[in-house]
Design a protein around this motif. Structure first.
Motif, short mmCIF file in Angstrom:
data_model
loop_
_atom_site.label_atom_id
_atom_site.label_comp_id
_atom_site.label_asym_id
_atom_site.label_seq_id
_atom_site.Cartn_x
_atom_site.Cartn_y
_atom_site.Cartn_z
N LEU A 66 0.83 -1.19 0.00
CA LEU A 66 0.00 0.00 0.00
C LEU A 66 0.87 1.25 0.00
N ALA A 67 1.91 1.26 0.81
CA ALA A 67 2.79 2.43 0.87
C ALA A 67 3.45 2.68 -0.48
N SER A 68 3.86 1.62 -1.17
CA SER A 68 4.51 1.82 -2.46
C SER A 68 3.54 2.34 -3.51
N THR A 69 2.28 1.97 -3.41
CA THR A 69 1.31 2.46 -4.39
C THR A 69 0.94 3.91 -4.14
N LEU A 70 1.20 4.41 -2.94
CA LEU A 70 0.89 5.80 -2.62
C LEU A 70 2.07 6.73 -2.86
N ASP A 71 3.20 6.19 -3.29
CA ASP A 71 4.40 6.99 -3.53
C ASP A 71 4.15 7.91 -4.73
N PRO A 72 4.03 9.22 -4.49
CA PRO A 72 3.70 10.13 -5.59
C PRO A 72 4.81 10.28 -6.62
N SER A 73 6.03 9.86 -6.26
CA SER A 73 7.12 10.00 -7.21
C SER A 73 7.15 8.87 -8.24
N ARG A 74 6.40 7.82 -8.01
CA ARG A 74 6.38 6.69 -8.96
C ARG A 74 5.35 6.92 -10.05
N THR A 75 5.76 6.64 -11.27
CA THR A 75 4.85 6.75 -12.40
C THR A 75 4.09 5.44 -12.57
N LYS A 76 3.07 5.45 -13.40
CA LYS A 76 2.32 4.23 -13.70
C LYS A 76 3.26 3.17 -14.28
N GLY A 77 4.18 3.61 -15.14
CA GLY A 77 5.14 2.68 -15.73
C GLY A 77 6.03 2.02 -14.69
N GLU A 78 6.43 2.79 -13.68
CA GLU A 78 7.25 2.22 -12.62
C GLU A 78 6.48 1.18 -11.82
N HIS A 79 5.22 1.46 -11.55
CA HIS A 79 4.39 0.49 -10.85
C HIS A 79 4.23 -0.78 -11.69
N ASP A 80 4.01 -0.61 -12.99
CA ASP A 80 3.86 -1.76 -13.88
C ASP A 80 5.15 -2.57 -13.95
N LEU A 81 6.27 -1.87 -14.02
CA LEU A 81 7.56 -2.54 -14.08
C LEU A 81 7.83 -3.33 -12.79
N LEU A 82 7.53 -2.73 -11.66
CA LEU A 82 7.72 -3.41 -10.38
C LEU A 82 6.82 -4.65 -10.28
N ALA A 83 5.58 -4.52 -10.71
CA ALA A 83 4.66 -5.66 -10.68
C ALA A 83 5.19 -6.79 -11.57
N ALA A 84 5.69 -6.45 -12.76
CA ALA A 84 6.24 -7.46 -13.66
C ALA A 84 7.49 -8.10 -13.07
N TYR A 85 8.36 -7.28 -12.47
CA TYR A 85 9.60 -7.76 -11.85
C TYR A 85 9.30 -8.81 -10.78
N ARG A 86 8.26 -8.55 -10.00
CA ARG A 86 7.92 -9.46 -8.91
C ARG A 86 7.41 -10.81 -9.39
N THR A 87 7.01 -10.91 -10.64
CA THR A 87 6.54 -12.20 -11.16
C THR A 87 7.69 -13.07 -11.68
N LEU A 88 8.89 -12.49 -11.78
CA LEU A 88 10.03 -13.20 -12.34
C LEU A 88 10.77 -14.01 -11.27
N ASN A 89 11.48 -15.04 -11.72
CA ASN A 89 12.32 -15.76 -10.78
C ASN A 89 13.61 -14.97 -10.55
N THR A 90 14.43 -15.40 -9.61
CA THR A 90 15.63 -14.66 -9.23
C THR A 90 16.57 -14.44 -10.41
N ARG A 91 16.76 -15.44 -11.21
CA ARG A 91 17.66 -15.33 -12.38
C ARG A 91 17.13 -14.30 -13.37
N GLN A 92 15.83 -14.34 -13.63
CA GLN A 92 15.22 -13.39 -14.56
C GLN A 92 15.30 -11.97 -14.00
N GLN A 93 15.10 -11.82 -12.68
CA GLN A 93 15.20 -10.51 -12.07
C GLN A 93 16.61 -9.94 -12.26
#
Length: 115
Positions: A66-93
């Motif tokens: 919740l705190a990360s989604t309220l960060d006003p400095s993050r763009t929609k793209g950054e949120h999308d990138l973070l969400a995609a990153y979290r779906t990857l395995n360690t090697r892919q990350q």
């Protein structure tokens, strides 16, 4: 992970129903707890404290996403990138980070071996 998903997973892991949670949380009926679990409402501070105690986790564990989604400095793209990153395995990350660093002009963190 969103707070509603976190609450659902923790409640399920502890075998707690919506009614069980509502009984343990001050000023929260079954309809309110159901709305939290659906992501339609957010619990207040006192309710978060009670939820954390009931679920056996620190309050921060419920609020981190919740705190990360309220960060006003993050763009929609950054949120999308973070969400995609979290779906990857360690090697892919690691590979994604190398590509991103290279694109940003930052040096690679990999050690170079001498031949």
């Amino acid at each position: 992970m969103s707070i509603d998903t976190t609450l659902r997973l923790l409640a399920k892991a502890r075998g707690l129903s919506t009614t069980d949670l509502a009984t343990a949380i001050p000023r929260a009926g079954v309809a309110t707890v159901s709305a939290w679990l659906r992501g339609e409402k957010l619990p207040g501070k006192d309710q978060l404290d009670a939820l954390a105690r009931t679920l056996g986790v620190p309050v921060g564990a419920l609020l981190s996403e919740l705190a990360s989604t309220l960060d006003p400095s993050r763009t929609k793209g950054e949120h999308d990138l973070l969400a995609a990153y979290r779906t990857l395995n360690t090697r892919q990350q690691g590979a994604l980070l190398e590509v991103a660093r290279g694109m940003a002009g930052h040096p690679s963190r990999r050690r170079k071996t001498k031949a």
